[in-house]
Design a protein around this motif. Structure first.
Motif, mmCIF file in Angstrom:
data_model
loop_
_atom_site.group_PDB
_atom_site.id
_atom_site.type_symbol
_atom_site.label_atom_id
_atom_site.label_comp_id
_atom_site.label_asym_id
_atom_site.label_seq_id
_atom_site.Cartn_x
_atom_site.Cartn_y
_atom_site.Cartn_z
ATOM 1 N N ALA A 6 3.950 5.536 -5.729
ATOM 2 C CA ALA A 6 4.079 5.407 -7.174
ATOM 3 C C ALA A 6 2.953 6.092 -7.933
ATOM 4 O O ALA A 6 3.182 6.696 -8.991
ATOM 5 C CB ALA A 6 4.140 3.924 -7.554
ATOM 6 N N PHE A 7 1.722 6.008 -7.407
ATOM 7 C CA PHE A 7 0.559 6.469 -8.179
ATOM 8 C C PHE A 7 -0.047 7.774 -7.673
ATOM 9 O O PHE A 7 -0.807 8.414 -8.398
ATOM 10 C CB PHE A 7 -0.520 5.388 -8.191
ATOM 11 N N PHE A 8 0.235 8.155 -6.418
ATOM 12 C CA PHE A 8 -0.441 9.328 -5.867
ATOM 13 C C PHE A 8 0.528 10.379 -5.332
ATOM 14 O O PHE A 8 0.150 11.256 -4.561
ATOM 15 C CB PHE A 8 -1.406 8.900 -4.759
ATOM 16 N N LEU B 168 4.881 3.391 5.127
ATOM 17 C CA LEU B 168 3.523 3.857 4.854
ATOM 18 C C LEU B 168 3.311 5.262 5.393
ATOM 19 O O LEU B 168 2.652 6.093 4.753
ATOM 20 C CB LEU B 168 2.512 2.885 5.468
ATOM 21 N N SER B 169 3.873 5.552 6.583
ATOM 22 C CA SER B 169 3.752 6.892 7.154
ATOM 23 C C SER B 169 4.388 7.938 6.230
ATOM 24 O O SER B 169 3.808 8.996 5.976
ATOM 25 C CB SER B 169 4.411 6.941 8.529
ATOM 26 N N VAL B 170 5.583 7.630 5.725
ATOM 27 C CA VAL B 170 6.263 8.556 4.814
ATOM 28 C C VAL B 170 5.478 8.688 3.513
ATOM 29 O O VAL B 170 5.342 9.790 2.953
ATOM 30 C CB VAL B 170 7.706 8.067 4.536
ATOM 31 N N SER B 171 4.944 7.570 3.044
ATOM 32 C CA SER B 171 4.146 7.593 1.817
ATOM 33 C C SER B 171 2.929 8.497 1.967
ATOM 34 O O SER B 171 2.617 9.305 1.078
ATOM 35 C CB SER B 171 3.699 6.172 1.465
ATOM 36 N N MET B 172 2.236 8.384 3.106
ATOM 37 C CA MET B 172 1.073 9.240 3.355
ATOM 38 C C MET B 172 1.479 10.715 3.424
ATOM 39 O O MET B 172 0.756 11.606 2.976
ATOM 40 C CB MET B 172 0.385 8.832 4.657
ATOM 41 N N GLY B 173 2.663 10.964 3.992
ATOM 42 C CA GLY B 173 3.146 12.335 4.049
ATOM 43 C C GLY B 173 3.380 12.916 2.667
ATOM 44 O O GLY B 173 3.050 14.076 2.400
ATOM 45 N N VAL C 196 0.839 -1.206 0.000
ATOM 46 C CA VAL C 196 0.000 0.000 0.000
ATOM 47 C C VAL C 196 0.873 1.253 0.000
ATOM 48 O O VAL C 196 0.579 2.233 -0.698
ATOM 49 C CB VAL C 196 -0.945 -0.008 1.221
ATOM 50 N N ALA C 197 1.964 1.229 0.768
ATOM 51 C CA ALA C 197 2.876 2.376 0.793
ATOM 52 C C ALA C 197 3.481 2.628 -0.577
ATOM 53 O O ALA C 197 3.543 3.783 -1.043
ATOM 54 C CB ALA C 197 3.982 2.132 1.825
ATOM 55 N N LEU C 198 3.924 1.563 -1.244
ATOM 56 C CA LEU C 198 4.514 1.711 -2.574
ATOM 57 C C LEU C 198 3.480 2.200 -3.583
ATOM 58 O O LEU C 198 3.795 2.995 -4.476
ATOM 59 C CB LEU C 198 5.115 0.382 -3.022
ATOM 60 N N ALA C 199 2.235 1.719 -3.453
ATOM 61 C CA ALA C 199 1.173 2.187 -4.348
ATOM 62 C C ALA C 199 0.924 3.679 -4.158
ATOM 63 O O ALA C 199 0.739 4.428 -5.130
ATOM 64 C CB ALA C 199 -0.106 1.394 -4.091
#
Length: 433
Positions: A37-39, A295-300, A31-34
């Motif tokens: 990569a996409f958002f 995931l936390s960094v991805s959300m950021g 989920v983090a990679l998605a």
């Protein structure tokens, strides 16, 4: 694409992966990679590599495997059985009997470790096999463990309260004092629920030996002395400033080995088994923590937490309505982020909104911790649920169903401190300046 739609897509992907039996840590990582990569426009590989490396070496995190090892040693010695045997004479007449040991044990250990995951892992290693052997209902064993382990966020020392105090320039000492009464209130609520369940269905609670006079109870309690020494050594080293929590965890391991060997029931083979089991459990938890950090960094990078917080501020809600919306908001964020990340990513935007509504920032800090605690056992993606699943091997939905009543009790606690703010503010008001 709008932030609510992005959030819904990522949450849906996580639920699909978990339902498909994919490892929890791997699901979080996907989920983090998605999200990256996409958002977002961030370089996916570089962000993942630097995040994993940066979070893989942490001195405070070293306390986690040490506390788990301490629990494994106690599990394989006679000490865990002695704890239950020593408390049984005193709790034999209490509704729910030894299930209260689960609640009280988590409360005590939460004050030692300050970690929800470490509390769930350590107390779970001791209590689940013993309570199961004695015939207590699985739903209450798992539920009391999942709910009570969240006390690690509220009872001092609390890492989240420290982070909140620094981010909002609030007194950390006052925040610690403010968490005492809500913490005791939660222990009372959990114990009261266990007593109510036992009263409604007394046949589900196995009988304990209660035919002892006071002298015999005191004699039986002598078996508690090693546990008292262990708890006193760990807590005393922290609160006297002799050792940090990580150092105290090492002290706890040394004490547990010495005391376990003194019982005559602990051999070198038991120590090796404890070491290997603690390694497996720690690796499982560490893998989840590393994936959660990505995931936390991805959300950021996607900006979802900041933008959703700003979006809520545009509605001009009343204080009560604002708290209701924020409760749902933080619980949803807790599905994706660890508690510290929730505080760091949202406080700077939400706090001005909260102060404008006339809400005390000190009170809001305790409210925030309670809601973050709820997110740790939010069915079916709360982090504590994953830890308990890894410890017991039970299906995640079974663990989630057992934890659901305690999720409701945490929600009740949020309602109580909202209706009676003095539960939070009374003790800090006695501190003066």
């Amino acid at each position: 694409m709008s932030d609510p739609m992005t959030f819904a897509i990522l949450l849906g992907l996580l639920l699909v992966l978990l339902a498909g039996g994919v490892w929890v840590a791997l699901s979080l990582l996907i989920v983090a990679l998605a999200g990256l990569a996409f958002f977002s426009g961030a370089p996916t590989g570089l962000v993942m590599a630097t995040t994993l490396w940066g979070h893989s070496h942490s001195w405070p995190l070293a306390a986690l495997p040490l506390f788990i090892l301490m629990g494994e040693i106690l599990l394989r010695s006679r000490l865990s059985e002695d704890m239950f045997s020593g408390l049984a004479p005193w709790l034999g007449r209490a509704p729910g009997r030894l299930l209260h040991v689960n609640v009280l044990g988590c409360a005590i250990f939460a004050a030692v470790s300050g970690s929800s995951a470490a509390t769930a892992a350590t107390i779970g290693r001791m209590s689940v096999p013993e309570l199961t052997r004695r015939g207590y209902p699985e739903s209450l064993i798992l539920g009391t463990l999942a709910g009570s382990a969240t006390l690690g966020f509220l009872i001092p020392p609390s890492v989240i309260l420290i982070v909140y105090g620094v981010a909002t320039e609030q007194s950390i000492a006052r925040l610690f004092i403010a968490g005492i009464l809500p913490g005791l209130m939660l222990v009372s609520l959990f114990g009261g629920y266990v007593a109510l369940r036992a009263w409604m269905n007394p046949a589900s609670i196995p009988r304990e030996d209660i035919s002892l006079n006071l002298r015999e109870k005191l004699r039986a309690s002598r078996r508690l002395i090693p546990i008292v020494i262990l708890i006193g050594g760990v807590i005393g080293s922290i609160y006297t400033g002799v050792a940090s929590p990580t150092d105290a965890a090492a002290v706890g391991v040394v004490f547990s080995v010495i005391l376990a060997m003194a019982t005559g029931s602990f051999r070198w083979r038991d120590f090796k088994d404890a070491l290997f089991s603690a390694t497996r459990t720690s690796a499982m938890i560490a893998f989840i923590l590393l994936a959660a950090s990505v995931l936390s960094v991805s959300m950021g990078f996607t900006g979802i937490p900041r933008n959703l917080a700003a979006w809520i501020g545009t509605f001009g809600l009343s204080p009560t309505a604002l708290l209701a919306v924020l409760t749902v908001f933080f619980i949803l964020l807790g599905c994706f982020l660890d508690g510290i990340s929730v505080v760091v990513l949202t406080t700077s935007i939400i706090l001005p909104m909260v102060e404008a509504a006339g809400i005390d920032p000190l009170w809001f800090g305790i409210y925030l911790v309670l809601v973050v605690e709820m997110s740790q056992i939010t069915p079916p993606v709360g982090f504590n649920l994953f830890v308990i699943q890894g410890l017991t091997g039970y299906n995640i939905l079974k663990v989630a169903r057992a934890a659901l009543p305690f999720f409701g009790l945490l929600l009740l606690a949020v309602l109580l401190i909202t209706l009676v703010p003095g539960i939070v503010t009374y003790l800090p008001s006695l501190m003066g300046n």
